[in-house]
Each structure stands twice: as structure tokens, then as C-alpha cells.
Design a protein around this motif. Structure first.
Motif, short mmCIF file in Angstrom:
data_model
loop_
_atom_site.label_atom_id
_atom_site.label_comp_id
_atom_site.label_asym_id
_atom_site.label_seq_id
_atom_site.Cartn_x
_atom_site.Cartn_y
_atom_site.Cartn_z
N ALA A 264 -2.46 9.26 2.06
CA ALA A 264 -2.11 9.89 3.34
C ALA A 264 -2.59 9.07 4.53
N GLY A 265 -3.10 7.88 4.29
CA GLY A 265 -3.64 7.07 5.37
C GLY A 265 -2.55 6.49 6.26
N GLY A 266 -2.91 6.22 7.51
CA GLY A 266 -1.97 5.62 8.42
C GLY A 266 -1.48 4.27 7.92
N ASN A 267 -0.19 4.01 8.05
CA ASN A 267 0.46 2.75 7.70
C ASN A 267 0.63 2.52 6.19
N ASN A 268 0.24 3.50 5.36
CA ASN A 268 0.51 3.35 3.93
C ASN A 268 1.98 3.64 3.66
N GLN A 269 2.39 4.86 3.88
CA GLN A 269 3.79 5.31 3.82
C GLN A 269 4.41 5.28 2.43
N THR A 270 3.69 4.72 1.44
CA THR A 270 4.26 4.63 0.08
C THR A 270 3.89 5.83 -0.78
N GLY A 271 2.84 6.56 -0.40
CA GLY A 271 2.35 7.65 -1.24
C GLY A 271 1.51 7.18 -2.40
N TRP A 272 1.28 5.86 -2.49
CA TRP A 272 0.52 5.28 -3.59
C TRP A 272 -0.98 5.33 -3.31
#
Length: 546
Positions: free
Chosen positions: A465-473
Motif C-alpha cells: 500500500a506504499g506510495g509509488n508501488n501500485q503493483t500490490g506486490w
């Protein structure tokens, strides 16, 4: 050319490129005359393109290169990256560091905001804690997690009062870190660490949405006009502490989302710079620009990649992700589309930081291996062949080069793997919201280093859920390695920990790396002093027309 490119990559580990205009011989005398005439009528006025509307001009909310391109000229942090690519004192005139490397004491200069208000330590404390307040949704908040108590306040319900950011008085800011962070003065030059005029922001939360009396900045230039979806105009900030070094009187930033139009405007003398880092040149013109000697190319610490939404089928299957990644022909994309000497990326961290990543972890365009992974993935999904997969959506923001790359990869995946791909594109701000909300399957993004350290390419994947991850991994072993690296004082051992973390990403591939970036552009021959850094941005503080 290849030898020169490798040499430049090795030299750019910590250095920036200070650009004086090269000659290069404009092949069209009429175009040169137009540029000379245009500039004689507009002394020290720079015209550039930034492609599109900046999603925000609030440093605490910025998360993209377009917003950053404007903020870099209008604001300044405690430090600034200088012409040699090193952090130096900026808003801070003195920096004291404790013996244990945990406490930084910044003594501010006597400086003013563009409206004449004094810049205070309280402005920095307010801005940084505003970013950490989870109610404000700052996706770059994790850049402050090096500060004691910052992550707890942002993610775990901790108190902002317990965060190690404290204005001791108007001119003294004390910052306490969680662990020794050797690159902290590079971080304080980044836009998430910029100050905000506390008095104005508290009275008007929308201070950053338009030019006017509420928009105050503390950098070399000030915002005087923001014609949304058209242009931004900056003028020299007479209240800037180092204004004697600023020669430009005006910067006009157009929002032209068509590479051919951008180059045409440059050739007609309407722009003084065309191409990266803020604009884009048409791919079809690259060879001609090279032949004419006009095209300038420099490598920088950045990567172009496709992110997988690992929460949706079939991209929640690691073998499907591996099949798609291995089947990409990166050299073909570079040779036939971008044509600006990028390096195929089979790793995450650029070769400027890990030199061995010029080769990477796997073979480019390994179709045989890709087919093996595809078969494994299909069996795990209970499918006989790729024709049973629903079409996969590949999203990108509207730009000619992104479209051509997407079309090429669409064809590669169909030809080599039999996978149907549908293309989907939106304007930049809409596209960013789409990716951030997880409303995608595969999405094009890039990453240019915020500071010169490998952690910057890895830490965004620390939390799902971190900023700039966006992959859900997310991966616990990966997180533990990053945590260990933060505490490791031996540089060699720290690098080994980060390499192990990178290996985990490469094994699970929440992203498909495509190429390591270069910056390519043309510029007015009379324009001097622009600094394009090894991080891929352009500073105009020292720019001027001869």
C-alpha cells in the motif's frame, strides 16, 4: 559510440553534466535566423515544453516529473544539487551533524518567500509533518521515513509530535534520524522536503492550485501565471537569497502533448529547448537530428518499465509475469523506436549505481524461456493454452513514443506467446490516478532517481500500500533486507543486502524492466548554463542567453 556511452555511464555515478551549448551545425540557415531573431526580441526569456498540465504544484503532493520540473525552478530545499551533482547548502547556510550521524541541525539563511514573508524553520517543520499526516494522502511520504518516528506517524497511528522534526527557533531546524543516512543532504534537496509558507497554507488549503497572491515560493523563480492545460509562466524571484546568480528573467513552460509540434516550434524559434527531460522529440526525427549534429544524448539514473497489477488475474501468477517479461525484445525497441542509446534493462537498479546491471539477471528476448514460464502459468491457472486467456489490457499515458512501444510489445506478446493485448491510453493526470487506484492490468511508468542511491529504486516496493508501488506486490524477506540495509554501516555489506533485495524483485517480477534511460534534446545555440543532472532533471538557476 557504444564505447563512449559506457564511459559516460561509469562517470555519472555522482556527477551532473554542466551544459554549455554545443555548436553542432544547424542544417537549416532559415531556422537559425528565426531563433536568433526571436531571442534578440526576448532577452533572457526561456521557452520550453513540459508536455502536459502539472498534476499539482504542492511539493508535498507532487509525485511526477512534470510537477517536479516546475517545482525545481520555483522552490528550494535546505540543500540544492549543484552543478557537479553534489548537495550543497541552499536555504540552510550551515549544517551540523552529531558524532553518531543521527542529529542534523540546519541553520537557515535570512531568506524570504516570493511575497516577502520570512522563510522560517517552522515552515519546514509544517511542510514535512503535513506530508506525514495520513489524512493528506501524500504518496511520497515514505521519503521522510529516514526521520525518527516518521513511518510510525504516517502508517501506524503514531503522533506527529513524536517525529524527529523540530523548529528550535525561526532559524534553526533540528532533525533526528532513525539510522545514519549518508545521503540525507541529497534528500533535503528533493521536492518532498521543500518548505511551504505555513501562514498561507493554514489559511488557504488550496493555495497551490493557481497563480496569485496565495502561491508563494522560495526558489530562483516565482509563479506569475498558470493557464491550465496551456502554459505556466515563471519570472525571476527578486526575493531569492541567491538572485544575483539568476540571469533569466522569465521561463515560459508550454503544455504541448505532441512531439512533432514541439520540434516544429523549436525549429521556428518558438521554443529554446525541445526534448527531454521535460518534453519529447518525435522518434521519427531522431536519426535526422543525429545526422545534423543537433541531437544531444546523455545517460541518467532512470528506468522505463511496465508495472503489473499483481492483484488481478492472470498477473497474480508469477509465471505469467515472467513469460511476458522475458518475451520483450528490448534491443529492437531501442534500435527502432527510441533510437537514443538506452541500455536494455534486465535489472531494476541502473548501471550508474550497480555496474553489473548493464548485463542484468536474465537474457533479453529469451522467447524459449518465456514459453516455458507461460506453460507453467497456464497449467497453474487450469488453462490449456494462451487462447483461453482473456485479452490483457496494456495502459499508457498519451505520447507518441509510449504508443509505439506499447504497439511493439503488443505484437511481441501476440507473435511469440499467442497472448491477446488491448491498448488503453489516457492523458497524464487521469492516467496517474488510474494507476494509483489500481484500475489497470499492465501500466507504463518510469522512474528517475530522486537521489543517487540504489535504495531509491527498491524502497517503493517495500509495502503493497506504499506510495509509488501500485503493483500490490509485497514480500517479507525483501522488506527485511531493506530494513537491514538501513542499519548496515559498512558500504560493501549494505550494497550486498540491496543486491539480494533486487534479486527477489527479479525473481517475482512485479514490474517488467524495459530500458535504462537517456536524456535526448536539442537546444538554442545561444542558451548556456543549463544543468542536466545525472538524475535526469534540468535546472535553470544558472541558465542564460549569450
Amino acid at each position: 559510440m557504444k564505447k563512449r556511452f559506457s564511459l559516460l555511464f561509469s562517470m555519472l555515478l555522482v556527477f551532473s553534466v554542466f551544459l554549455a551549448a554545443c555548436g553542432g551545425g544547424n542544417a537549416d540557415g532559415d531556422k537559425a535566423d528565426k531563433k536568433d531573431k526571436a531571442k534578440s526580441n526576448a532577452e533572457q526569456e526561456l521557452a520550453i515544453n513540459i508536455n502536459t498540465e502539472p498534476p499539482t504544484l504542492n511539493p508535498g503532493l507532487a509525485k511526477d516529473s512534470t510537477s517536479g520540473a516546475v517545482l525545481l525552478q520555483a522552490f528550494e530545499g535546505l540543500t540544492r544539487i549543484n552543478k557537479d551533482g553534489k548537495p550543497e547548502e541552499a536555504m540552510a547556510e550551515k549544517i551540523d551533524v552529531s558524532d553518531d550521524q543521527l542529529v542534523y541541525t540546519f541553520t537557515l539563511r535570512d531568506t524570504k518567500w516570493s511575497n516577502g514573508d520570512p522563510v522560517t524553520a517552522q515552515d519546514f517543520e509544517y511542510a514535512w509533518k503535513w506530508v506525514l499526516d495520513p489524512n493528506n494522502g501524500a504518496e511520497y511520504a515514505y521519503q521522510l521515513y529516514y526521520i525518527k518516528g516518521a513511518e510510525a506517524a504516517n502508517l501506524k497511528g503514531g503522533s506527529l509530535d513524536e517525529v524527529g522534526i523540530k523548529a528550535l527557533d525561526d532559524k534553526t531546524l533540528e532533525v533526528t534520524l532513525e539510522n545514519p543516512t549518508p545521503f540525507f543532504t541529497e534528500l533535503t534537496a528533493f521536492y518532498t522536503y521543500y518548505p511551504v509558507n505555513k501562514a498561507i497554507a493554514e489559511n488557504n488549503p488550496d493555495w497551490h492550485t493557481d497563480a496569485g497572491e496565495n502561491f508563494t515560493s522560495n526558489g530562483p523563480f516565482k509563479l506569475v501565471e498558470w493557464s491550465h492545460s496551456d502554459k505556466v509562466i515563471l519570472e525571476k524571484n527578486e526575493n531569492y537569497w541567491d538572485s544575483d546568480k539568476v540571469k533569466l528573467e522569465k521561463i515560459e513552460m508550454f503544455m504541448i502533448n505532441d512531439a512533432n509540434t514541439e520540434l516544429s516550434m523549436f525549429d521556428n524559434g518558438e521554443l529554446d529547448w525541445a526534448g527531454k527531460p521535460n518534453g519529447q522529440l518525435p522518434t521519427d526525427a531522431m536519426q535526422a537530428l543525429k545526422d545534423e549534429g543537433r541531437l544531444k544524448i546523455e545517460p541518467f539514473a532512470g528506468i522505463y518499465w511496465y508495472k503489473f497489477n499483481t492483484k488481478v488475474e492472470p498477473l497474480n501468477n508469477v509465471n505469467i509475469r515472467k513469460a511476458l517479461t522475458y518475451a520483450i525484445d528490448r534491443k529492437s525497441i531501442i534500435n527502432n523506436i527510441t533510437q537514443t542509446e538506452e541500455i536494455p534493462a534486465m535489472a531494476i537498479v541502473p548501471p550508474t549505481m550497480f555496474s553489473e546491471n548493464e548485463k542484468g539477471y536474465f537474457k533479453d528476448n529469451d522467447v524459449k524461456k518465456a514459453k516455458e514460464y507461460l506453460q507453467k502459468g497456464l497449467e497453474e491457472l487450469g488453462l490449456k493454452d494462451a487462447s483461453e486467456l482473456p485479452p490483457i489490457s496494456l495502459s499508457y499515458n498519451t505520447l507518441e513514443s509510449h504508443q509505439k512501444i506499447a504497439q511493439a510489445i503488443q505484437d511481441m506478446w501476440k507473435t511469440e506467446l499467442g497472448i491477446e493485448v488491448v491498448l488503453d491510453n489516457q492523458e497524464w493526470a487521469v492516467y496517474l490516478d488510474k494507476i494509483q487506484s489500481g484500475d489497470y492490468q499492465i501500466g507504463r511508468l518510469g522512474w528517475a532517481a530522486d537521489f543517487n542511491d540504489p535504495i531509491n529504486f527498491l524502497e517503493m516496493f517495500r509495502d503493497a500500500a506504499g506510495g509509488n508501488n501500485q503493483t500490490g506486490w509485497e514480500n517479507e524477506e525483501f522488506k527485511n533486507l531493506l530494513d537491514e540495509s538501513a542499519k548496515e554501516k559498512d558500504p560493501k555489506k549494505r550494497a550486498e543486502l540491496l543486491k539480494k533485495a533486487e534479486e527477489i524483485i527479479i525473481d517475482e517480477l512485479p514490474v517488467a524492466p524495459i530500458y535504462f534511460n537517456t536524456t535526448s534534446w536539442v537546444q538554442n545555440d545561444s542558451l548556456k548554463g543549463v544543468v542536466v543532472s545525472g538524475l535526469g532533471d534540468a535546472q535553470f538557476k544558472w541558465a542564460y542567453f549569450e
